[in-house]
Write a protein that holds these residues in place. Structure first.
Motif, PDB file in Angstrom:
ATOM      1  N   GLY A  38      54.599  -2.852 167.152  1.00 29.11           N
ATOM      2  CA  GLY A  38      55.377  -3.095 168.047  1.00 29.11           C
ATOM      3  C   GLY A  38      55.914  -1.339 167.376  1.00 29.11           C
ATOM      4  O   GLY A  38      54.728  -0.632 166.266  1.00 29.11           O
ATOM      5  N   THR A  39      56.360  -0.042 167.879  1.00 27.22           N
ATOM      6  CA  THR A  39      56.465   1.416 167.345  1.00 27.22           C
ATOM      7  C   THR A  39      57.492   1.979 166.549  1.00 27.22           C
ATOM      8  O   THR A  39      56.828   2.442 165.768  1.00 27.22           O
ATOM      9  N   THR A  40      58.642   0.703 166.228  1.00 31.18           N
ATOM     10  CA  THR A  40      59.124   1.268 165.071  1.00 31.18           C
ATOM     11  C   THR A  40      58.813   1.299 163.592  1.00 31.18           C
ATOM     12  O   THR A  40      58.676   2.302 163.227  1.00 31.18           O
ATOM     13  N   PRO A  41      57.251   0.622 163.187  1.00 34.55           N
ATOM     14  CA  PRO A  41      56.406   0.862 161.806  1.00 34.55           C
ATOM     15  C   PRO A  41      55.423   1.975 162.184  1.00 34.55           C
ATOM     16  O   PRO A  41      55.307   1.608 160.661  1.00 34.55           O
ATOM     17  N   SER A  67      45.339  -3.927 172.606  1.00 35.04           N
ATOM     18  CA  SER A  67      46.146  -5.873 171.100  1.00 35.04           C
ATOM     19  C   SER A  67      46.274  -5.207 169.763  1.00 35.04           C
ATOM     20  O   SER A  67      45.959  -3.784 170.215  1.00 35.04           O
ATOM     21  N   TYR A  68      47.277  -5.909 169.122  1.00 37.44           N
ATOM     22  CA  TYR A  68      47.831  -4.839 168.203  1.00 37.44           C
ATOM     23  C   TYR A  68      46.201  -5.115 166.593  1.00 37.44           C
ATOM     24  O   TYR A  68      46.522  -4.357 166.342  1.00 37.44           O
ATOM     25  N   ALA A  69      45.298  -5.482 167.852  1.00 35.17           N
ATOM     26  CA  ALA A  69      44.049  -5.949 166.731  1.00 35.17           C
ATOM     27  C   ALA A  69      44.102  -3.407 166.959  1.00 35.17           C
ATOM     28  O   ALA A  69      43.732  -3.256 165.788  1.00 35.17           O
ATOM     29  N   GLY A 129      66.046  -9.657 170.079  1.00 36.92           N
ATOM     30  CA  GLY A 129      66.234 -10.490 168.276  1.00 36.92           C
ATOM     31  C   GLY A 129      64.872 -11.310 167.906  1.00 36.92           C
ATOM     32  O   GLY A 129      65.068 -11.955 166.290  1.00 36.92           O
ATOM     33  N   HIS A 130      63.860 -10.890 168.722  1.00 35.40           N
ATOM     34  CA  HIS A 130      63.016 -11.728 168.414  1.00 35.40           C
ATOM     35  C   HIS A 130      62.102 -11.212 167.479  1.00 35.40           C
ATOM     36  O   HIS A 130      62.444 -10.157 166.786  1.00 35.40           O
ATOM     37  N   ILE A 131      61.230 -12.210 165.900  1.00 32.20           N
ATOM     38  CA  ILE A 131      60.762 -11.216 164.703  1.00 32.20           C
ATOM     39  C   ILE A 131      59.309 -11.655 165.142  1.00 32.20           C
ATOM     40  O   ILE A 131      59.031 -13.311 166.056  1.00 32.20           O
ATOM     41  N   GLN A 167      62.144 -10.863 179.005  1.00 33.47           N
ATOM     42  CA  GLN A 167      62.411  -9.647 178.356  1.00 33.47           C
ATOM     43  C   GLN A 167      61.133  -9.164 177.886  1.00 33.47           C
ATOM     44  O   GLN A 167      61.809  -7.885 177.159  1.00 33.47           O
ATOM     45  N   THR A 168      61.039  -9.672 176.819  1.00 31.39           N
ATOM     46  CA  THR A 168      59.760  -9.041 175.629  1.00 31.39           C
ATOM     47  C   THR A 168      58.526  -8.211 176.634  1.00 31.39           C
ATOM     48  O   THR A 168      58.478  -7.460 175.968  1.00 31.39           O
ATOM     49  N   ARG A 169      57.834  -9.088 177.813  1.00 33.74           N
ATOM     50  CA  ARG A 169      57.483  -8.892 178.135  1.00 33.74           C
ATOM     51  C   ARG A 169      58.183  -7.206 178.312  1.00 33.74           C
ATOM     52  O   ARG A 169      56.984  -6.451 179.090  1.00 33.74           O
TER      53      ARG A 169
HETATM   54  C1  GLP Z   1      56.874  -6.400 169.945  1.00 33.34           C
HETATM   55  C2  GLP Z   1      56.641  -6.967 168.442  1.00 33.34           C
HETATM   56  C3  GLP Z   1      57.475  -7.510 167.512  1.00 33.34           C
HETATM   57  C4  GLP Z   1      58.301  -5.944 166.957  1.00 33.34           C
HETATM   58  C5  GLP Z   1      58.926  -5.647 168.506  1.00 33.34           C
HETATM   59  C6  GLP Z   1      59.507  -4.958 168.559  1.00 33.34           C
HETATM   60  O1  GLP Z   1      56.874  -7.539 170.415  1.00 33.34           O
HETATM   61  N1  GLP Z   1      55.806  -8.379 168.683  1.00 33.34           N
HETATM   62  O2  GLP Z   1      57.182  -7.670 166.194  1.00 33.34           O
HETATM   63  O3  GLP Z   1      59.270  -6.263 166.452  1.00 33.34           O
HETATM   64  O4  GLP Z   1      58.300  -5.568 170.001  1.00 33.34           O
HETATM   65  O5  GLP Z   1      58.966  -3.390 169.313  1.00 33.34           O
HETATM   66  P1  GLP Z   1      59.497  -1.847 168.842  1.00 33.34           P
HETATM   67  O6  GLP Z   1      59.667  -1.656 167.114  1.00 33.34           O
HETATM   68  O7  GLP Z   1      58.878  -0.760 169.504  1.00 33.34           O
HETATM   69  O8  GLP Z   1      60.698  -1.446 169.749  1.00 33.34           O
END
Ligand code: GLP
Length: 244
Positions: free
Chosen positions: A37-40, A79-81, A137-139, A160-162
Motif C-alpha cells: 500500500g502507499t501509507t508505509p 505485484s507487491y513483490a 477497514g481491511h488489514i 471496494q478494495t479493487r
Molecule cells: C492494500 C493492502 C493493505 C493496505 C491497503 C491500504 O489493499 N493490501 O495492506 O493497508 O491497501 O493502502 P493505502 O496505504 O495505499 O491506503
C-alpha cells in the motif's frame, strides 16, 4: 492500545521507521511483518535512510509480507513483490525476506498457505507486524467479514478494495480478483502490532476501527483486543477520534 498522532505523512513515515529500527536494535533477529500500500512507503524510505546512516541494522531480520495478489508474478510491476523490491528490499540486506507467491496452482494453495504459517512459526513467530488500513477497514487483504480466527489463505477481494487499488492499474478490470493474505489470527499472533493511517480519507474508518465495536465487519477493529498495539496516525486520519 496507544495512539500517537503526528502532523503529516512525512512525520508518520519517520515515526514508524524509528519504531521499527528501535525494535531491531532491541532484538537483532527480529521477525517483522510488512505491509504494502502507499501509507508505509515513507516508512520504508526512512528505514533506508536510517540504514545508510548506520542507525538500522537489518542484517539479522527476517521479514514476512502480509499479502500478494493472486495471479501476479513477482516481476509483474503491479505485484507487491515488485513493489517491495523496488521500494525497499533491493536496498536493504535483510537476513531473509518472504512474500506470499501469487503463482501457486489453485489445488496447492491450501498447502502453500500452511507452509507460509509454518515458516513464520519456525522463525519464532512475528515480533512486530506493521499494518496499513483499507477504507473498508481491511488489514492485509482480510476483507470485511473475515473470520477473526482466519489464517493465511486465498481470499476474494471486495469491490471496494479493487476500486481503491484500481489507481495503480490501468482500470479496475485489471485489478486481480483474489489474493493470498495472512489471516486475522496470524496478524494478532504478532507480539506487537503497529498500525499506520494517513490522510482524511481514513478518518471515518479509523474512528470505527478504534472506537467502534470489535466486529468482523471491520477487520481492523480486532486490534482493540491486542495487548501491545500502537497506532500512528497523522492529523488527517486522526481528526475524528475522541480518545486521543
Ligand atoms: C492494500 C493492502 C493493505 C493496505 C491497503 C491500504 O489493499 N493490501 O495492506 O493497508 O491497501 O493502502 P493505502 O496505504 O495505499 O491506503
Amino acid at each position: 492500545m496507544r495512539i500517537d498522532i503526528v502532523k503529516n505523512k512525512i512525520e508518520l513515515g519517520r515515526a514508524a521507521a524509528k519504531f521499527v529500527a528501535g525494535a531491531a536494535a532491541k532484538k537483532p533477529h527480529l521477525v517483522l511483518g510488512l505491509p504494502s500500500g502507499t501509507t508505509p512507503l515513507l516508512m520504508y524510505r526512512d528505514l533506508l535512510r536510517l540504514h545508510r546512516k548506520g542507525l538500522f541494522d537489518a542484517s539479522k531480520i527476517t521479514t514476512f509480507n502480509l499479502d500478494e495478489y493472486y495471479g501476479l508474478a513477482p516481476d509483474n510491476k503491479h505485484s507487491y513483490a515488485h513493489l517491495m523490491d523496488r521500494m525497499f528490499l533491493r536496498f536493504l540486506p535483510v537476513f531473509q525476506s518472504h512474500i506470499p507467491s501469487g503463482l501457486i496452482a489453485r489445488e496447492k494453495v491450501a498447502a502453500y498457505c500452511r507452509s507460509y504459517e509454518g515458516l513464520i512459526a519456525s522463525g519464532g513467530g512475528l515480533d512486530l507486524t506493521v499494518l496499513g488500513i483499507g477504507t473498508d477497514g481491511h488489514i492485509g487483504f482480510n476483507m470485511p467479514g473475515s473470520p477473526f480466527d482466519s489464517r493465511t489463505r486465498l481470499v476474494t477481494l471486495s469491490w471496494q478494495t479493487r476500486k481503491d487499488n484500481a489507481r495503480f492499474f490501468r482500470s479496475i478490470k485489471d485489478v486481480p480478483t483474489q489474493a493470498i493474505t495472512m489471516g486475522i489470527a496470524t496478524i494478532m499472533s504478532s507480539r506487537t502490532i503497529l498500525l499506520l493511517a494517513s490522510g482524511k480519507g481514513k478518518a471515518d474508518i479509523l474512528l470505527r476501527a478504534l472506537e467502534g465495536p470489535v466486529a468482523e465487519e471491520v477487520p481492523a477493529s480486532i486490534i482493540q483486543k491486542h495487548k501491545n498495539a500502537i497506532i500512528i496516525a497523522d492529523e488527517g486520519a486522526a481528526h475524528k477520534l475522541s480518545k486521543k
